[in-house]
Scaffold this motif. Structure first.
Motif, PDB file in Angstrom:
ATOM      1  N   UNK A 153     -52.459  34.293  11.567  1.00 22.67           N
ATOM      2  CA  UNK A 153     -52.779  35.656  11.116  1.00 22.67           C
ATOM      3  C   UNK A 153     -53.150  35.725   9.649  1.00 22.67           C
ATOM      4  N   UNK A 154     -53.075  34.600   8.925  1.00 24.72           N
ATOM      5  CA  UNK A 154     -53.561  34.585   7.533  1.00 24.72           C
ATOM      6  C   UNK A 154     -52.548  35.095   6.522  1.00 24.72           C
ATOM      7  N   UNK A 155     -51.287  35.196   6.913  1.00 26.53           N
ATOM      8  CA  UNK A 155     -50.267  35.619   5.949  1.00 26.53           C
ATOM      9  C   UNK A 155     -49.854  34.429   5.094  1.00 26.53           C
ATOM     10  N   UNK A 156     -49.815  34.642   3.794  1.00 31.60           N
ATOM     11  CA  UNK A 156     -49.420  33.561   2.892  1.00 31.60           C
ATOM     12  C   UNK A 156     -50.245  33.590   1.642  1.00 31.60           C
ATOM     13  N   UNK A 157     -50.218  32.514   0.897  1.00 27.99           N
ATOM     14  CA  UNK A 157     -51.014  32.471  -0.325  1.00 27.99           C
ATOM     15  C   UNK A 157     -50.596  31.320  -1.215  1.00 27.99           C
ATOM     16  N   UNK A 158     -51.223  31.264  -2.377  1.00 29.13           N
ATOM     17  CA  UNK A 158     -50.911  30.217  -3.349  1.00 29.13           C
ATOM     18  C   UNK A 158     -50.131  30.812  -4.514  1.00 29.13           C
ATOM     19  N   UNK A 159     -49.333  29.981  -5.115  1.00 30.80           N
ATOM     20  CA  UNK A 159     -48.761  30.300  -6.420  1.00 30.80           C
ATOM     21  C   UNK A 159     -49.183  29.167  -7.341  1.00 30.80           C
ATOM     22  N   UNK A 160     -49.537  29.468  -8.567  1.00 30.64           N
ATOM     23  CA  UNK A 160     -49.874  28.447  -9.557  1.00 30.64           C
ATOM     24  C   UNK A 160     -50.880  27.434  -9.001  1.00 30.64           C
ATOM     25  N   UNK A 161     -51.920  27.975  -8.388  1.00 29.31           N
ATOM     26  CA  UNK A 161     -52.915  27.111  -7.732  1.00 29.31           C
ATOM     27  C   UNK A 161     -53.571  26.157  -8.734  1.00 29.31           C
ATOM     28  N   UNK A 216     -52.338  23.680 -10.276  1.00 26.60           N
ATOM     29  CA  UNK A 216     -51.471  23.131 -11.321  1.00 26.60           C
ATOM     30  C   UNK A 216     -50.511  22.160 -10.634  1.00 26.60           C
ATOM     31  N   UNK A 217     -49.828  21.341 -11.413  1.00 22.66           N
ATOM     32  CA  UNK A 217     -48.861  20.415 -10.781  1.00 22.66           C
ATOM     33  C   UNK A 217     -47.722  21.161 -10.080  1.00 22.66           C
ATOM     34  N   UNK A 218     -47.533  22.425 -10.410  1.00 17.80           N
ATOM     35  CA  UNK A 218     -46.447  23.200  -9.788  1.00 17.80           C
ATOM     36  C   UNK A 218     -46.922  24.084  -8.643  1.00 17.80           C
ATOM     37  N   UNK A 219     -48.083  23.756  -8.124  1.00 14.88           N
ATOM     38  CA  UNK A 219     -48.665  24.591  -7.073  1.00 14.88           C
ATOM     39  C   UNK A 219     -47.748  24.753  -5.859  1.00 14.88           C
ATOM     40  N   UNK A 220     -47.779  25.948  -5.286  1.00 15.05           N
ATOM     41  CA  UNK A 220     -47.061  26.255  -4.044  1.00 15.05           C
ATOM     42  C   UNK A 220     -48.057  26.852  -3.060  1.00 15.05           C
ATOM     43  N   UNK A 221     -48.052  26.382  -1.826  1.00 18.44           N
ATOM     44  CA  UNK A 221     -48.880  26.990  -0.781  1.00 18.44           C
ATOM     45  C   UNK A 221     -47.965  27.442   0.343  1.00 18.44           C
ATOM     46  N   UNK A 222     -48.096  28.684   0.727  1.00 18.74           N
ATOM     47  CA  UNK A 222     -47.234  29.224   1.783  1.00 18.74           C
ATOM     48  C   UNK A 222     -48.094  29.779   2.898  1.00 18.74           C
ATOM     49  N   UNK A 223     -47.777  29.423   4.122  1.00 17.63           N
ATOM     50  CA  UNK A 223     -48.493  29.964   5.285  1.00 17.63           C
ATOM     51  C   UNK A 223     -47.425  30.416   6.270  1.00 17.63           C
ATOM     52  N   UNK A 224     -47.392  31.684   6.523  1.00 13.28           N
ATOM     53  CA  UNK A 224     -46.276  32.253   7.275  1.00 13.28           C
ATOM     54  C   UNK A 224     -46.645  32.492   8.731  1.00 13.28           C
ATOM     55  N   UNK A 225     -45.721  32.167   9.623  1.00 16.01           N
ATOM     56  CA  UNK A 225     -45.920  32.480  11.035  1.00 16.01           C
ATOM     57  C   UNK A 225     -45.381  33.876  11.319  1.00 16.01           C
ATOM     58  N   UNK A 226     -46.260  34.749  11.754  1.00 14.79           N
ATOM     59  CA  UNK A 226     -45.866  36.129  12.031  1.00 14.79           C
ATOM     60  C   UNK A 226     -45.678  36.313  13.533  1.00 14.79           C
ATOM     61  N   UNK A 227     -44.505  36.749  13.929  1.00 14.08           N
ATOM     62  CA  UNK A 227     -44.191  36.971  15.344  1.00 14.08           C
ATOM     63  C   UNK A 227     -43.597  38.352  15.492  1.00 14.08           C
ATOM     64  N   UNK A 228     -44.334  39.268  16.096  1.00 14.24           N
ATOM     65  CA  UNK A 228     -43.798  40.617  16.271  1.00 14.24           C
ATOM     66  C   UNK A 228     -43.213  40.753  17.671  1.00 14.24           C
ATOM     67  N   UNK A 229     -42.211  41.588  17.774  1.00 11.15           N
ATOM     68  CA  UNK A 229     -41.599  41.843  19.085  1.00 11.15           C
ATOM     69  C   UNK A 229     -42.679  42.263  20.097  1.00 11.15           C
ATOM     70  N   UNK A 230     -43.544  43.184  19.632  1.00  8.12           N
ATOM     71  CA  UNK A 230     -44.599  43.696  20.507  1.00  8.12           C
ATOM     72  C   UNK A 230     -45.562  42.585  20.929  1.00  8.12           C
ATOM     73  N   UNK A 231     -45.973  41.769  19.943  1.00  2.82           N
ATOM     74  CA  UNK A 231     -46.940  40.705  20.225  1.00  2.82           C
ATOM     75  C   UNK A 231     -46.366  39.632  21.141  1.00  2.82           C
ATOM     76  N   UNK A 232     -45.113  39.278  20.896  1.00  2.62           N
ATOM     77  CA  UNK A 232     -44.453  38.263  21.715  1.00  2.62           C
ATOM     78  C   UNK A 232     -44.239  38.797  23.133  1.00  2.62           C
ATOM     79  N   UNK A 233     -43.782  40.049  23.209  1.00  3.07           N
ATOM     80  CA  UNK A 233     -43.456  40.600  24.530  1.00  3.07           C
ATOM     81  C   UNK A 233     -44.696  40.755  25.408  1.00  3.07           C
ATOM     82  N   UNK A 234     -45.794  41.222  24.829  1.00  2.00           N
ATOM     83  CA  UNK A 234     -46.976  41.418  25.686  1.00  2.00           C
ATOM     84  C   UNK A 234     -47.528  40.085  26.179  1.00  2.00           C
ATOM     85  N   UNK A 235     -47.389  39.057  25.350  1.00  3.07           N
ATOM     86  CA  UNK A 235     -47.840  37.724  25.758  1.00  3.07           C
ATOM     87  C   UNK A 235     -46.963  37.170  26.881  1.00  3.07           C
ATOM     88  N   UNK A 236     -45.658  37.305  26.694  1.00  3.10           N
ATOM     89  CA  UNK A 236     -44.714  36.807  27.701  1.00  3.10           C
ATOM     90  C   UNK A 236     -44.860  37.576  29.019  1.00  3.10           C
TER      91      UNK A 236
END
Ligand code: IPM
Ligand code: MN
Length: 357
Positions: free
Chosen positions: A140-148, A150-170
């Motif tokens: 879903x594109x949630x996430x981002x960079x911190x200090x891109x 640089x040696x201290x760079x952080x990359x975060x990519x989050x898994x988003x799971x909603x009750x509604x989204x999970x339930x309709x799939x199941x």
């Protein structure tokens, strides 16, 4: 008698996409000859070439336009001269998300005469379906960079799971398992031993919904790594597998390999209440573009799934029989350039058999 009519948007896309879709359309037209319905095809030139010329992935109003169709038939997205991610996100994922095609349905079925790398397994053992969640998770594109950069760079990519989204799939997966009526067994594929938030939700919803509304369906669970192992060792254990977007992406490439390769693997991006899109799951295969060598069966099978979804069940069954006759009696291999026939010849044979089987 008045024929049933459906409007189909055709997006050939990149690389070999347009040539395999052309064969698919040929076979769908053969089905129209034999059965009481008509498909009106309209072509869209979305893809890498258009992007390189105009800078546009989907033109303004494009999504709204797609909503006027009964279904979408897609070839492939991905161009060697365009940075990875632009076309995939700008076209393929944009359509999936904006049309809320929340299910990616991927049958793993070994057809007669097709070689599988799994020793001692045949069509009896390799026949299951993966229901992949298609609008959430890591995609879903949630996430981002911190200090891109640089040696201290952080990359975060989050898994988003909603009750509604999970339930309709199941729920879709349970319904599908019931309708398929094979082993009536649904396997949840997850990673509850490590992803203790995301798959905790999946697991709770799975058992809640199953216990309350689908007592006739056996519930089963496998971690994603073990699922890969069982798919190779004992594929006959699976009937329907339900899983999240990322795991579904990965295990269905493995599934494609055990059913004979990318030359045959098809999928549907489904919004049960909206407009769905059908596609061969292999990529655009740029090195084979325009060579008349690529196998069109995956695109043809995607067309078959589209017919099924439109409710043209007899035509869908006939088209599948025609494909099986070609794999069983004609093709030497499913690989590009090794079939013993060209792309167009394979399409011609399937189209002819649609009128004969
Ligand atoms: C697929 C493809 C896509 C995905 C890519 C091209 C974005 O691999 O349909 O499985 O990851 O979903
Ligand atoms: Mn994939």
């Amino acid at each position: 008698m008045e024929k049933r009519r459906y409007k189909i948007a055709v997006i050939g896309g990149d690389g070999t996409g347009p040539e395999v879709v052309r064969e698919g359309v040929k076979c769908l037209k053969a089905c129209m000859e034999r059965f009481e319905f008509k498909l009106d095809f309209e072509e869209f030139d979305w893809g890498g070439e258009r992007y390189l010329k105009t800078g546009e992935t989907i033109p303004p109003g494009g999504i709204e336009e797609l909503k006027q169709f009964d279904a979408i038939y897609l070839g492939a997205i991905g161009h060697p001269d365009v940075k990875p991610g632009i076309l995939e996100k700008g076209i393929l994922l944009a359509i999936r998300f904006e049309l809320d095609q929340y299910i990616n349905l991927r049958p793993v079925k070994l057809y007669p005469g097709v070689w599988t790398p799994i020793k001692d397994k045949g069509p009896e053992e390799i026949d299951f379906v993966v229901v992949r969640e298609n609008t959430e998770g890591l995609y879903c594109g949630a996430g981002g960079f911190l200090r891109k950069n640089t040696p201290d760079e952080v990359a975060i990519q989050t898994s988003v799971n909603t009750r509604k989204g999970v339930e309709r799939c199941i729920r879709f997966a349970f319904e599908y398992t019931r309708k398929r009526n094979k082993h009536r067994r649904l396997t949840l594929c997850g990673k509850t031993n490590v992803l203790t938030y995301a798959f905790d939700l999946w697991e709770r919803v799975f058992h809640e919904v199953g216990e309350r509304d689908y007592p006739d369906i056996t519930r089963d669970y496998a971690h994603v790594d073990a699922t890969c192992m069982w798919m190779v060792k004992n594929p006959e254990w699976f009937d329907v597998i339900v899983t999240d977007n990322m795991f579904g992406d990965i295990i269905t490439d493995l599934g494609a390999m055990i059913q004979g390769g990318m030359g045959i693997a098809a999928g549907g991006n489904i919004n049960p209440e909206g407009v769905s899109m059908f596609e061969p799951i292999g990529g655009s295969a740029p090195k084979y573009t325009g060579k008349n060598m690529i196998n069109p069966l995956a695109a043809i099978c995607a067309g078959q799934m589209m017919l099924e979804y439109l409710g043209e069940t007899d035509a869908a069954r006939t088209l599948e029989k025609a494909v099986m006759k070609v794999t069983k009696e004609k093709l030497k291999s499913l690989s590009a350039g090794q079939m013993g026939y060209t792309t167009t010849e394979v399409g011609d044979m399937v189209a002819r058999f649609v009128g004969e089987v």
